[in-house]
Design a protein around this motif. Structure first.
Motif, mmCIF file in Angstrom:
data_model
loop_
_atom_site.group_PDB
_atom_site.id
_atom_site.type_symbol
_atom_site.label_atom_id
_atom_site.label_comp_id
_atom_site.label_asym_id
_atom_site.label_seq_id
_atom_site.Cartn_x
_atom_site.Cartn_y
_atom_site.Cartn_z
ATOM 1 N N UNK A 9 41.442 37.424 51.481
ATOM 2 C CA UNK A 9 42.255 36.482 50.703
ATOM 3 C C UNK A 9 42.168 36.840 49.223
ATOM 4 N N UNK A 10 43.147 36.390 48.459
ATOM 5 C CA UNK A 10 43.102 36.658 47.024
ATOM 6 C C UNK A 10 41.846 36.052 46.397
ATOM 7 N N UNK A 11 41.467 34.875 46.876
ATOM 8 C CA UNK A 11 40.252 34.260 46.340
ATOM 9 C C UNK A 11 39.031 35.130 46.631
ATOM 10 N N UNK A 12 38.958 35.663 47.832
ATOM 11 C CA UNK A 12 37.805 36.521 48.144
ATOM 12 C C UNK A 12 37.763 37.740 47.223
ATOM 13 N N UNK A 13 38.925 38.322 46.992
ATOM 14 C CA UNK A 13 38.941 39.487 46.090
ATOM 15 C C UNK A 13 38.477 39.092 44.683
ATOM 16 N N UNK A 14 38.902 37.915 44.242
ATOM 17 C CA UNK A 14 38.481 37.469 42.910
ATOM 18 C C UNK A 14 36.986 37.134 42.880
ATOM 19 N N UNK A 15 36.484 36.594 43.992
ATOM 20 C CA UNK A 15 35.047 36.326 44.062
ATOM 21 C C UNK A 15 34.250 37.631 43.931
ATOM 22 N N UNK A 16 34.722 38.665 44.609
ATOM 23 C CA UNK A 16 34.058 39.968 44.476
ATOM 24 C C UNK A 16 34.115 40.431 43.019
ATOM 25 N N UNK A 17 35.298 40.298 42.409
ATOM 26 C CA UNK A 17 35.456 40.732 41.013
ATOM 27 C C UNK A 17 34.428 40.044 40.113
ATOM 28 N N UNK A 18 34.237 38.750 40.313
ATOM 29 C CA UNK A 18 33.325 38.010 39.443
ATOM 30 C C UNK A 18 31.864 38.395 39.716
ATOM 31 N N UNK A 19 31.515 38.567 40.965
ATOM 32 C CA UNK A 19 30.107 38.874 41.271
ATOM 33 C C UNK A 19 29.739 40.280 40.789
ATOM 34 N N UNK A 20 30.633 41.238 40.969
ATOM 35 C CA UNK A 20 30.374 42.572 40.426
ATOM 36 C C UNK A 20 30.237 42.497 38.900
ATOM 37 N N UNK A 64 35.349 36.448 32.155
ATOM 38 C CA UNK A 64 36.273 35.441 31.626
ATOM 39 C C UNK A 64 37.581 35.438 32.424
ATOM 40 N N UNK A 65 38.160 36.616 32.589
ATOM 41 C CA UNK A 65 39.485 36.683 33.215
ATOM 42 C C UNK A 65 39.425 36.331 34.703
ATOM 43 N N UNK A 66 38.442 36.864 35.397
ATOM 44 C CA UNK A 66 38.393 36.632 36.838
ATOM 45 C C UNK A 66 37.639 35.360 37.183
ATOM 46 N N UNK A 67 36.756 34.907 36.309
ATOM 47 C CA UNK A 67 36.186 33.561 36.481
ATOM 48 C C UNK A 67 37.301 32.530 36.464
ATOM 49 N N UNK A 68 38.250 32.707 35.550
ATOM 50 C CA UNK A 68 39.407 31.803 35.507
ATOM 51 C C UNK A 68 40.204 31.883 36.822
ATOM 52 N N UNK A 69 40.379 33.086 37.315
ATOM 53 C CA UNK A 69 41.139 33.252 38.560
ATOM 54 C C UNK A 69 40.448 32.532 39.723
ATOM 55 N N UNK A 70 39.122 32.620 39.775
ATOM 56 C CA UNK A 70 38.401 31.903 40.841
ATOM 57 C C UNK A 70 38.576 30.394 40.667
ATOM 58 N N UNK A 71 38.473 29.926 39.447
ATOM 59 C CA UNK A 71 38.674 28.482 39.226
ATOM 60 C C UNK A 71 40.054 28.053 39.707
ATOM 61 N N UNK A 72 41.063 28.869 39.388
ATOM 62 C CA UNK A 72 42.433 28.501 39.740
ATOM 63 C C UNK A 72 42.671 28.581 41.246
ATOM 64 N N UNK A 116 50.769 35.018 29.214
ATOM 65 C CA UNK A 116 50.120 35.981 28.313
ATOM 66 C C UNK A 116 50.192 37.379 28.917
ATOM 67 N N UNK A 117 49.999 38.375 28.056
ATOM 68 C CA UNK A 117 49.791 39.743 28.540
ATOM 69 C C UNK A 117 48.289 39.989 28.553
ATOM 70 N N UNK A 118 47.722 40.144 29.724
ATOM 71 C CA UNK A 118 46.267 40.353 29.754
ATOM 72 C C UNK A 118 45.886 41.528 28.851
ATOM 73 N N UNK A 119 44.851 41.294 28.053
ATOM 74 C CA UNK A 119 44.458 42.323 27.087
ATOM 75 C C UNK A 119 44.067 43.629 27.758
ATOM 76 N N UNK A 120 43.612 43.574 28.994
ATOM 77 C CA UNK A 120 43.286 44.835 29.663
ATOM 78 C C UNK A 120 44.514 45.739 29.733
ATOM 79 N N UNK A 121 45.688 45.156 29.880
ATOM 80 C CA UNK A 121 46.908 45.985 29.889
ATOM 81 C C UNK A 121 47.199 46.508 28.490
ATOM 82 N N UNK A 122 47.078 45.642 27.500
ATOM 83 C CA UNK A 122 47.262 46.093 26.118
ATOM 84 C C UNK A 122 46.310 47.262 25.799
#
Lengths: 192, 192, 192, 192, 192, 192
Positions: free
Chosen positions: E70-81, E92-100, E35-41
């Motif tokens: 780590x990429x996971x740590x960066x995504x964890x920060x993204x979700x908590x902020x 939604x977008x970064x919660x998915x990234x943490x799950x993955x 997909x093209x993330x909607x944030x880019x659109x």
């Protein structure tokens, strides 16, 4: 962008109807400061209140016999309380006082914007942390907060005075916000 | 559970060292009120400040020549500001004043606990909404808020006085919190 | 100033249509307390809910077999939670309960206005600090907060009960605010 | 990263000591839901309280005779209150219920994260705005807020029930935060 | 209940008018992410800004040469902020990234709902406490907060990067809230 | 009182190790501005990030082809966001920019201290109210807020840019707070 030219958002009497003692006091202000601070003009609708304000203010901020806080410290408290309350009048007028008394224009700016960035002595940091808390969450002040002041070298009399100055600017800030009080424009250029 | 028996958390001088004018004033308090309000005792460490406080307070709360707000209205403002700030001293002392002046003990309780539950006149509701906002988010007061007071029938002079009373209890509340000031116990039983 | 004479801001059925068990329970309330607490009247539109409320409440606040907190402690929690939420109904009703159970009218007032001014035992201070935090910033409660209760002498069962009482008044406070519930006026004069 | 495997942070009894009615109820839960919700397990230290909780909860959330709100609407309230309070247990358990009852997994996510992004009907938006306000600033709820519900088509009985559901999750959220209650892991995968 | 089908609440150009480099980049997104993330659109109305966003984002979140988180740590920060700011798009977008990235769907949920319930390492707890505070009360961050990161094992370069990631999601959260940005629906089902 | 002389609270490399393009850019800054803004120095530990910052910033704040907001309007947003966040670095640097671009030193002061006291055009007031709200309570921004911008004459492209500038200073403010970033002292005296 034309800037405000009112003093407050309620009508004020002409200055020539003021009582003689007030007229003399205003003349003394002009002589000493080059201006009559608009906060004094703001009270001219009720001269009994104006006299009380002047007397209260002068003891609080200027008396050096019974209050051991330096004038600069009192002005620092004034600015930090006014920063917490985002009070334009008091930040302009007392920010200028800090610049003048400290000879450090940057200090005035820092206290206006965020006192936590200043590299303060432990004494001054304790004092300003106390007045910020007393302003923002007064019901959370506890004995530990007073003890922190004592530990930083303040006497019990100093604690009374710190409370008094901080509390008073919570008064003036609300007068200024409540009436949309504007400061004399001359303050901006002074002591830069 | 033994209750506090201090006046404030800083030492106070013995009363017999006070100047004569202060002693006389305190005697008059006892005569009229049956007690010396502890807030006055709290300032006895600095009698110049005490004199200023008394003068300021009496004009603000008692003067009927230059201030058109009723004494009850001023006390209602005192209680609502003190409720916003959760100030024990002022809620006890001025809650009692509301009970006495209104002859309605329940009104005093309601203003202490949550003024929004009182069925107020539009005038009084506007007044109390204004002082709550001026206390909690002073920097958000705008011309619309002053206009709401005018629309409710207040004059510009009244607006000055509403600001003044509300602002002043933001001062006293912080003195009380800063010094852990206790009220005279007699207030609790009065005017129930 | 005429005070409110409603119970809640939604219509309630006549009392004579209530089921017999409810009528009997209300009669018992009158016998024991001299009144039917308005909070019970407030639920009469849905008697299944009323029965649940009564059962829940009585176990929570009155049971002495499975809950080791004293009744006074439970009432102190009720008042402090209601103070945090500025709930008129619960402050009046449970403030009276504190006055009665403690035999100390001033304690009731202090908890209503600002529990931090009371000279509490370490145990009670820990308990009230916990319930204030659980009320105001529930998501910030952490293991350290539970440990503070254990350090103050509370068992794990007590912690469950402290949470339960504090959480429940966050329920009742919102019922009272949501419906503008008024307390029986008789509470005001009791236990002064 | 090993995830928590506790139910609450206080010890719970072995399940085989539970009374027979509770054992039967738990068996029925397993039969119907595939699990015993941990919130029920959390109360097993005090079975009287557990019975009250079950009875209260079932009338509140499941009764269709006396409550006209749909089960989905009640669950939507549960999730939005729990979002305001950031309650992990209730967001997981009731987020799942919204996904299941609505058949719309995205709706569950939106209500968990920020209900304002959902394109709600005017009725549901009014309902959720009310419960958010009742949760966050209960003392600011006024007649205008109840009127907004009436204008959106809710009856006075509905208003009682909306308050009741919203208030109750302010109870359960604080039980969950106070005890660090964890939800059954099975919820996560359900109804995606 | 029909869910939103917009990307943002301002009009966007047709995709075929985009410059070739952007078209290629979007094609690469589809290839890699599906997909093209909607944030880019969302930025296609101003392709200079879009290019800056992509470049900024990719260095911040994906670069492994100069950033030791780590990429996971960066995504964890993204979700908590984003949890602190209640930002639907980023949760939604970064919660998915943490799950993955974590392979732990429950971890993603916990960080979305309340990171304090996760049993984190001391290092990760310190990191998330810091970014929560930097998000909610940035002016209260002090040297002690940076020191807590150092004590948890972070280097000064890590501290720079933690600030950078946390600060950036305070940017994106406000773009998403300001424009009511919706995430691609595909995220919901991924990595459950 | 000696003032801080650091740039940030993490070590920075010597400037002579910087890549040639960065050295050239810094030289251009000195030529044009008389200084290298410390915010750029702050990124020198990671030159890839520095390049991204410069590119992002220059499009956002200086581009006049694709962004219809005046440079002064963008700087006004920068100052008001930084005032909300109490960010010393940005208030000093962008307060100076407002003074310079507007030719009105008092305007810079007012925006730093409390933008509500400025007598703004309806357009600018709408813009600043929007960015204050987006900064303080981003999750409460709703379509009505965007509509207020349209009603004040802003296009949808302007709304994108207003969000972008406001959001970006929520980024830079947090970098400055997180790293205790100090502004070049030269700003204080400029454009008074």
């Amino acid at each position: 962008m034309p800037q405000p030219d009112h003093i407050v958002r309620v009508p004020l009497p002409e200055q020539d109807i003021l009582d003689d003692d007030i007229k003399k006091y205003f003349a003394k202000c002009v002589e000493k400061l080059g201006l009559v601070p608009y906060v004094l003009r703001a009270y001219t609708g009720n001269q009994a209140k104006l006299r009380n304000f002047i007397s209260f203010y002068n003891t609080l901020m200027l008396d050096e016999e019974t209050c051991a806080l330096s004038k600069l410290e009192r002005e620092m408290i004034a600015v930090v309380v006014s920063s917490a309350n985002r009070c334009y009048y008091c930040l302009v007028a007392h920010g200028q006082a800090v610049r003048e008394l400290s000879g450090d224009p940057q200090l005035g700016e820092m206290l206006v914007m965020n006192y936590r960035v200043v590299e303060l002595s432990a004494r001054q940091r304790a004092m300003l942390d106390f007045v910020w808390k007393l302003t923002k969450v007064p019901h959370e002040i506890a004995e530990a907060d007073r003890q922190a002041l004592r530990d930083a070298g303040f006497s019990d009399a100093d604690i009374f005075d710190i409370c008094d100055v901080a509390a008073f600017f919570n008064y003036t800030n609300r007068m200024a916000h409540g009436l949309d009080m504007m400061p004399n424009r001359e303050y901006h250029a002074m002591s830069r």
